[in-house]
Design a protein around this motif. Sequence first.
Motif, PDB file in Angstrom:
ATOM      1  N   GLY A   9       0.808  -1.211   0.000  1.00  0.00           N
ATOM      2  CA  GLY A   9       0.000   0.000   0.000  1.00  0.00           C
ATOM      3  C   GLY A   9       0.843   1.265   0.000  1.00  0.00           C
ATOM      4  N   ARG A  10       1.966   1.253   0.692  1.00  0.00           N
ATOM      5  CA  ARG A  10       2.835   2.424   0.730  1.00  0.00           C
ATOM      6  C   ARG A  10       3.428   2.706  -0.647  1.00  0.00           C
ATOM      7  NH1 ARG A  10       7.279   2.623   5.171  1.00  0.00           N
ATOM      8  NH2 ARG A  10       7.412   4.695   4.276  1.00  0.00           N
ATOM      9  N   PHE A  11       3.773   1.640  -1.375  1.00  0.00           N
ATOM     10  CA  PHE A  11       4.316   1.830  -2.715  1.00  0.00           C
ATOM     11  C   PHE A  11       3.252   2.397  -3.640  1.00  0.00           C
ATOM     12  CE2 PHE A  11       5.725   0.347  -6.925  1.00  0.00           C
ATOM     13  CZ  PHE A  11       7.009   0.862  -6.926  1.00  0.00           C
ATOM     14  N   TRP A  12       2.027   1.903  -3.509  1.00  0.00           N
ATOM     15  CA  TRP A  12       0.936   2.370  -4.356  1.00  0.00           C
ATOM     16  C   TRP A  12       0.621   3.842  -4.094  1.00  0.00           C
ATOM     17  CZ3 TRP A  12      -1.633   2.233  -8.550  1.00  0.00           C
ATOM     18  CH2 TRP A  12      -2.899   2.812  -8.637  1.00  0.00           C
ATOM     19  N   LEU A  56       9.363  11.122  -6.730  1.00  0.00           N
ATOM     20  CA  LEU A  56      10.100  11.155  -7.992  1.00  0.00           C
ATOM     21  C   LEU A  56      10.812   9.827  -8.242  1.00  0.00           C
ATOM     22  CD1 LEU A  56      11.633  14.742  -7.779  1.00  0.00           C
ATOM     23  CD2 LEU A  56       9.784  13.980  -9.291  1.00  0.00           C
ATOM     24  N   GLY A  57      11.360   9.257  -7.169  1.00  0.00           N
ATOM     25  CA  GLY A  57      12.040   7.978  -7.314  1.00  0.00           C
ATOM     26  C   GLY A  57      11.106   6.868  -7.753  1.00  0.00           C
ATOM     27  N   ALA A  58       9.851   6.913  -7.288  1.00  0.00           N
ATOM     28  CA  ALA A  58       8.875   5.900  -7.697  1.00  0.00           C
ATOM     29  C   ALA A  58       8.595   5.957  -9.193  1.00  0.00           C
ATOM     30  CB  ALA A  58       7.571   6.081  -6.911  1.00  0.00           C
ATOM     31  N   LEU A  59       8.823   7.117  -9.811  1.00  0.00           N
ATOM     32  CA  LEU A  59       8.670   7.240 -11.259  1.00  0.00           C
ATOM     33  C   LEU A  59       9.957   6.889 -11.998  1.00  0.00           C
ATOM     34  CD1 LEU A  59       6.710  10.631 -11.460  1.00  0.00           C
ATOM     35  CD2 LEU A  59       5.770   8.317 -11.375  1.00  0.00           C
ATOM     36  N   LEU A  60      11.094   7.286 -11.418  1.00  0.00           N
ATOM     37  CA  LEU A  60      12.379   7.078 -12.085  1.00  0.00           C
ATOM     38  C   LEU A  60      12.839   5.626 -12.036  1.00  0.00           C
ATOM     39  CD1 LEU A  60      14.249  10.229 -10.704  1.00  0.00           C
ATOM     40  CD2 LEU A  60      13.320   9.927 -13.002  1.00  0.00           C
ATOM     41  N   LEU A  61      12.547   4.933 -10.931  1.00  0.00           N
ATOM     42  CA  LEU A  61      13.068   3.575 -10.756  1.00  0.00           C
ATOM     43  C   LEU A  61      12.523   2.589 -11.787  1.00  0.00           C
ATOM     44  CD1 LEU A  61      14.878   1.702  -9.138  1.00  0.00           C
ATOM     45  CD2 LEU A  61      12.986   1.331  -7.548  1.00  0.00           C
ATOM     46  N   TYR A  88       1.924   6.546  -6.406  1.00  0.00           N
ATOM     47  CA  TYR A  88       1.269   6.766  -7.694  1.00  0.00           C
ATOM     48  C   TYR A  88      -0.135   7.334  -7.531  1.00  0.00           C
ATOM     49  CZ  TYR A  88       5.124   3.803  -9.163  1.00  0.00           C
ATOM     50  OH  TYR A  88       6.379   3.293  -9.374  1.00  0.00           O
ATOM     51  N   ALA A  89      -0.751   7.091  -6.402  1.00  0.00           N
ATOM     52  CA  ALA A  89      -2.121   7.555  -6.179  1.00  0.00           C
ATOM     53  C   ALA A  89      -2.175   9.016  -5.746  1.00  0.00           C
ATOM     54  CB  ALA A  89      -2.807   6.687  -5.129  1.00  0.00           C
TER      55      ALA A  89
END
Length: 344
Positions: free
Chosen positions: A78-81, A95-100, A84-85
């Motif tokens: 849930g924390r990872f989601w 930003l890292g969640a988009l770049l990775l 994006y939510a």
Amino acid sequence: MQISELLTPVYDAAWLPWAVQYFFLIGISATTALTAAFAAFGRAGSPARRLLPAAVTVLLVSAIAAPVSLLADLHQPGRFWHFYAHFTPWSWMWLGALLLPVFVTLSLLFCAAWWWGRSGWMRAVGAALAVSALSILVYTGAEVMVLRSRPLWHTVFLPVNFALTAWLGALGAMFLMGRWLPGGMRALPVDMLRRLSLTAVVMMALGAGAWALLGMLGMDPSFDAALRLFADFPIWRVSLAGAVITAFCMIALLQRPARTLAEPLPSAALALTMLAAAWIFRWVVFMSVQGVPKYGAGLYLYDMPWGSDGLLGMVGVLGLCVALVAAVTYALELFPARQRGMAA
């Protein structure tokens, strides 16, 4: 005579050992990607192109293992989601969640292009991969540097040291991988790896010198914070002495001729020393610095758990990396055509 008693509370660490594994692996992955991308533009049969088999193996293993460590550090999907939510562009983690994912995808495409001998595709993907790798190095350094409450983290030299120690670890991993690839160490451009490793060590020394100089000029508060730790706590003096001894050991090993470093024992000793230096630096940055109180005296106590949040988790990540290395090297043995094209 008055006796003063200090009571040191026990606090849970915000950054768990999983973070050490993630920053270690993603740093190796990003710096290996940069090295491999530049090597892809070398001439066929050149030392740079001969480096690609080891670089691709390290890139493939670390690009898969690093996100596993990150997901484990987040504890729950849930924390990872939530990255994006919720639109939070001011957050380096967002930003890292988009770049990775972009970086991992480009890494896998680069490895696939090399595997199938598509030099044109490999160079095109490699150019994009180099840009993506730089973005990973910036984001991973900035998300720690941005914390103003800890002077030891809030310095521009932290991302620089993350990148340089990661590159050192990446080169050590390539030294280690060479022994298990078809052709062994004889197929690896040992002299080129030796020179690159010396370059990394020299750049780290220059970075440390610049940090000390700016600190003495009063332009970097993290230097004063480090001096206080070295003066007040013996364990930090031991860490500093260990870092200096490790650096001298690496330099001594790297001064040996390339033919000597191609032998099993010296190459393994050098590779493990370089990898250990990169990993221990991150352990000190994350786990040891968290033991320094923001206010008050003494150090916070931290006992590493034996379970999945501690030792078992680290052993698990090591096991994952070993399994991936075994799978990749076994796959190379199954494809003679790929072996013939390894230097192409």
